[in-house]
Motif scaffolding. Structure first.
Motif, PDB file in Angstrom:
ATOM      1  N   LEU A 267       5.702   4.225   3.991  1.00 34.57           N
ATOM      2  CA  LEU A 267       5.825   2.786   3.765  1.00 34.57           C
ATOM      3  C   LEU A 267       4.449   2.134   3.736  1.00 34.57           C
ATOM      4  O   LEU A 267       4.155   1.302   2.890  1.00 34.57           O
ATOM      5  CB  LEU A 267       6.680   2.152   4.865  1.00 34.57           C
ATOM      6  CG  LEU A 267       8.184   2.163   4.613  1.00 34.57           C
ATOM      7  CD1 LEU A 267       8.906   1.478   5.764  1.00 34.57           C
ATOM      8  CD2 LEU A 267       8.505   1.455   3.309  1.00 34.57           C
TER       9      LEU A 267
ATOM     10  N   ASP B 227       2.997   2.902   0.494  1.00 35.38           N
ATOM     11  CA  ASP B 227       3.605   2.090  -0.560  1.00 35.38           C
ATOM     12  C   ASP B 227       3.054   0.675  -0.543  1.00 35.38           C
ATOM     13  O   ASP B 227       2.799   0.075  -1.579  1.00 35.38           O
ATOM     14  CB  ASP B 227       5.117   2.042  -0.394  1.00 35.38           C
ATOM     15  CG  ASP B 227       5.784   3.283  -0.966  1.00 35.38           C
ATOM     16  OD1 ASP B 227       6.950   3.511  -0.657  1.00 35.38           O
ATOM     17  OD2 ASP B 227       5.119   4.013  -1.724  1.00 35.38           O
ATOM     18  N   ASP B 228       2.890   0.146   0.668  1.00 36.96           N
ATOM     19  CA  ASP B 228       2.367  -1.220   0.766  1.00 36.96           C
ATOM     20  C   ASP B 228       1.001  -1.316   0.116  1.00 36.96           C
ATOM     21  O   ASP B 228       0.702  -2.270  -0.572  1.00 36.96           O
ATOM     22  CB  ASP B 228       2.261  -1.632   2.236  1.00 36.96           C
ATOM     23  CG  ASP B 228       3.619  -2.021   2.794  1.00 36.96           C
ATOM     24  OD1 ASP B 228       4.547  -2.201   1.986  1.00 36.96           O
ATOM     25  OD2 ASP B 228       3.741  -2.126   4.018  1.00 36.96           O
ATOM     26  N   LEU B 229       0.185  -0.345   0.359  1.00 33.22           N
ATOM     27  CA  LEU B 229      -1.165  -0.412  -0.187  1.00 33.22           C
ATOM     28  C   LEU B 229      -1.201  -0.025  -1.661  1.00 33.22           C
ATOM     29  O   LEU B 229      -1.958  -0.586  -2.426  1.00 33.22           O
ATOM     30  CB  LEU B 229      -2.108   0.494   0.608  1.00 33.22           C
ATOM     31  CG  LEU B 229      -3.565   0.311   0.191  1.00 33.22           C
ATOM     32  CD1 LEU B 229      -4.033  -1.108   0.509  1.00 33.22           C
ATOM     33  CD2 LEU B 229      -4.444   1.327   0.857  1.00 33.22           C
ATOM     34  N   SER B 230      -0.366   0.922  -2.034  1.00 35.98           N
ATOM     35  CA  SER B 230      -0.355   1.376  -3.424  1.00 35.98           C
ATOM     36  C   SER B 230      -1.755   1.584  -3.968  1.00 35.98           C
ATOM     37  O   SER B 230      -2.201   0.834  -4.808  1.00 35.98           O
ATOM     38  CB  SER B 230       0.382   0.367  -4.307  1.00 35.98           C
ATOM     39  OG  SER B 230       1.757   0.496  -4.163  1.00 35.98           O
ATOM     40  N   PRO B 231      -2.457   2.584  -3.462  1.00 38.77           N
ATOM     41  CA  PRO B 231      -3.812   2.809  -3.959  1.00 38.77           C
ATOM     42  C   PRO B 231      -3.781   3.089  -5.449  1.00 38.77           C
ATOM     43  O   PRO B 231      -2.795   3.598  -5.979  1.00 38.77           O
ATOM     44  CB  PRO B 231      -4.275   4.051  -3.190  1.00 38.77           C
ATOM     45  CG  PRO B 231      -3.279   4.272  -2.114  1.00 38.77           C
ATOM     46  CD  PRO B 231      -2.001   3.640  -2.562  1.00 38.77           C
ATOM     47  N   GLU B 232      -4.862   2.730  -6.083  1.00 37.60           N
ATOM     48  CA  GLU B 232      -5.009   2.994  -7.514  1.00 37.60           C
ATOM     49  C   GLU B 232      -4.644   4.438  -7.826  1.00 37.60           C
ATOM     50  O   GLU B 232      -5.112   5.366  -7.175  1.00 37.60           O
ATOM     51  CB  GLU B 232      -6.458   2.735  -7.912  1.00 37.60           C
ATOM     52  CG  GLU B 232      -6.698   2.717  -9.405  1.00 37.60           C
ATOM     53  CD  GLU B 232      -6.127   1.459 -10.019  1.00 37.60           C
ATOM     54  OE1 GLU B 232      -5.584   1.543 -11.119  1.00 37.60           O
ATOM     55  OE2 GLU B 232      -6.231   0.387  -9.376  1.00 37.60           O
ATOM     56  N   GLY B 233      -3.798   4.645  -8.789  1.00 36.13           N
ATOM     57  CA  GLY B 233      -3.464   5.993  -9.223  1.00 36.13           C
ATOM     58  C   GLY B 233      -2.213   6.551  -8.586  1.00 36.13           C
ATOM     59  O   GLY B 233      -1.692   7.562  -9.058  1.00 36.13           O
ATOM     60  N   VAL B 234      -1.724   5.908  -7.548  1.00 37.27           N
ATOM     61  CA  VAL B 234      -0.512   6.408  -6.901  1.00 37.27           C
ATOM     62  C   VAL B 234       0.713   5.804  -7.576  1.00 37.27           C
ATOM     63  O   VAL B 234       0.848   4.590  -7.668  1.00 37.27           O
ATOM     64  CB  VAL B 234      -0.500   6.073  -5.400  1.00 37.27           C
ATOM     65  CG1 VAL B 234       0.865   6.351  -4.805  1.00 37.27           C
ATOM     66  CG2 VAL B 234      -1.573   6.885  -4.691  1.00 37.27           C
ATOM     67  N   VAL B 235       1.592   6.648  -8.072  1.00 39.92           N
ATOM     68  CA  VAL B 235       2.760   6.156  -8.795  1.00 39.92           C
ATOM     69  C   VAL B 235       3.941   5.940  -7.873  1.00 39.92           C
ATOM     70  O   VAL B 235       4.760   5.059  -8.086  1.00 39.92           O
ATOM     71  CB  VAL B 235       3.184   7.144  -9.895  1.00 39.92           C
ATOM     72  CG1 VAL B 235       3.826   6.378 -11.033  1.00 39.92           C
ATOM     73  CG2 VAL B 235       2.027   7.963 -10.375  1.00 39.92           C
ATOM     74  N   GLY B 236       4.059   6.769  -6.852  1.00 41.05           N
ATOM     75  CA  GLY B 236       5.203   6.609  -5.974  1.00 41.05           C
ATOM     76  C   GLY B 236       5.195   7.652  -4.880  1.00 41.05           C
ATOM     77  O   GLY B 236       4.413   8.599  -4.898  1.00 41.05           O
ATOM     78  N   THR B 237       6.087   7.458  -3.927  1.00 36.65           N
ATOM     79  CA  THR B 237       6.180   8.392  -2.807  1.00 36.65           C
ATOM     80  C   THR B 237       7.643   8.644  -2.464  1.00 36.65           C
ATOM     81  O   THR B 237       8.499   7.812  -2.709  1.00 36.65           O
ATOM     82  CB  THR B 237       5.482   7.847  -1.546  1.00 36.65           C
ATOM     83  OG1 THR B 237       6.224   6.716  -1.076  1.00 36.65           O
ATOM     84  CG2 THR B 237       4.063   7.438  -1.837  1.00 36.65           C
TER      85      THR B 237
ATOM     86  N   THR C 175       5.783  -9.133  -0.852  1.00 36.45           N
ATOM     87  CA  THR C 175       6.513  -8.052  -0.196  1.00 36.45           C
ATOM     88  C   THR C 175       6.095  -7.923   1.255  1.00 36.45           C
ATOM     89  O   THR C 175       6.816  -7.437   2.072  1.00 36.45           O
ATOM     90  CB  THR C 175       6.282  -6.726  -0.927  1.00 36.45           C
ATOM     91  OG1 THR C 175       4.873  -6.522  -1.025  1.00 36.45           O
ATOM     92  CG2 THR C 175       6.880  -6.783  -2.311  1.00 36.45           C
ATOM     93  N   ARG C 176       4.891  -8.322   1.558  1.00 31.67           N
ATOM     94  CA  ARG C 176       4.468  -8.410   2.942  1.00 31.67           C
ATOM     95  C   ARG C 176       3.264  -9.321   2.983  1.00 31.67           C
ATOM     96  O   ARG C 176       2.831  -9.809   1.967  1.00 31.67           O
ATOM     97  CB  ARG C 176       4.129  -7.039   3.515  1.00 31.67           C
ATOM     98  CG  ARG C 176       3.202  -6.244   2.639  1.00 31.67           C
ATOM     99  CD  ARG C 176       2.623  -5.093   3.398  1.00 31.67           C
ATOM    100  NE  ARG C 176       1.789  -5.580   4.481  1.00 31.67           N
ATOM    101  CZ  ARG C 176       0.834  -4.844   5.030  1.00 31.67           C
ATOM    102  NH1 ARG C 176       0.638  -3.630   4.620  1.00 31.67           N
ATOM    103  NH2 ARG C 176       0.098  -5.319   6.000  1.00 31.67           N
TER     104      ARG C 176
END
Lengths: 152, 152
Positions: free
Chosen positions: B104, B107-117, B62-63
């Motif tokens: 964004l 989202d790119d990093l998507s830290p552990e525990g983050v489901v969405g933004t 994705t990047r």
DNA sequence: CCCTGAAATGAATAAATATACAATCTTCAC
DNA sequence: GTGAAGATTGTATATTTATTCATTTCAGGG
């Protein structure tokens, strides 16, 4: 004390801290840290850790890259249609109540060209950067709809 | 026209639309679309396109390879506050117009525990799996705010 | 037209990675 | 303790991918 767990932890450290280009290098790095393991075991660890060789080096991807499979599992059977509304917006339909979950899955993956999503109850708007990206994303999403031909 | 360019474009399409597990499969898929190429050329294309094999299939990342530092660069100075709204939702504030970019990056990093933004103009909602993850993510985000005080 | 050089290519092969299989540990019930 | 079931491992090997090298292609200059 699981030497397996230890080894995998060290593998993650090593690939984070130095440039590791082959599994043999990883075997060597492990040995330097007092852990004996064969290339075969390292290969298995890499599979288990879902590491990825990108730009010639082994790395732990941030989520989204290797989760394609997991994403597909999360979406298959919950996506009914994919339509374009202009060049920059895709509209996905799901069974009632499923949109949030599918949209979250989509957010997790963040496919190239997708800028963001908003989900209602059975509808998702997907904003895409440009038309080409939208077509590509749409094609891929459609390939996840059961009964749809893969090649269009 | 450059058959090279064409071929690479088709490669991107193919890996987006079907599951391609080996370069030989790609050679076959290309042949089905009227493009003759050897495994060697496909290997070179894959290098040029910086594709990666993740979970046993070839994919377009994705990047690039995101580092924590790069993410922090993208976010530092654009994040004003982090507050918790219940156990599963963080609310981030940014200067006007910056929310999309920060979201964004997140989202790119998507830290552990983050489901969405979901991002508006100057506000981002960050859904987290569970309270502990939310606290951790919130703490980390706050550490990116210059002269940050503790809130929430 | 014939050169020349750079880019692209395929065949063969080297290098890297995944796997089959047998051996060896662990766990857990008895 | 013993033994069965399952996990983990290494060796040897199969599979997959990258690279070497000779050849081809094509653009531009003469």
């Amino acid at each position: 004390m699981s030497s397996l767990e230890d080894r995998r932890r060290v593998i993650l450290e090593e690939i984070a801290n130095r440039r590791i280009e082959t599994q043999e290098q990883l075997v060597t790095a492990l040995r330097e840290r007092g852990i004996e393991a064969s290339q075969a075991s390292v290969s298995r660890d890499i599979t288990a850790l879902r590491l990825v060789k990108a730009d010639g080096r082994w790395t732990a991807p941030t989520r989204g890259l290797p989760t394609t499979n997991r994403f597909e599992e999360r979406i298959t059977g919950r996506l009914l249609s994919v339509d374009a509304a202009g060049d920059h917006l895709l509209v996905l339909r799901t069974p009632p109540g499923e949109a949030q979950g599918v949209a979250l899955a989509l957010d997790d993956l963040s496919p190239e060209g997708v800028v963001g999503t908003i989900a209602g109850d059975d509808t998702i708007f997907v904003a895409v950067i440009e038309a080409a990206a939208g077509l590509e994303v749409a094609g891929w999403l459609r390939s996840l709809i059961p009964g749809s031909g893969v090649r269009g």
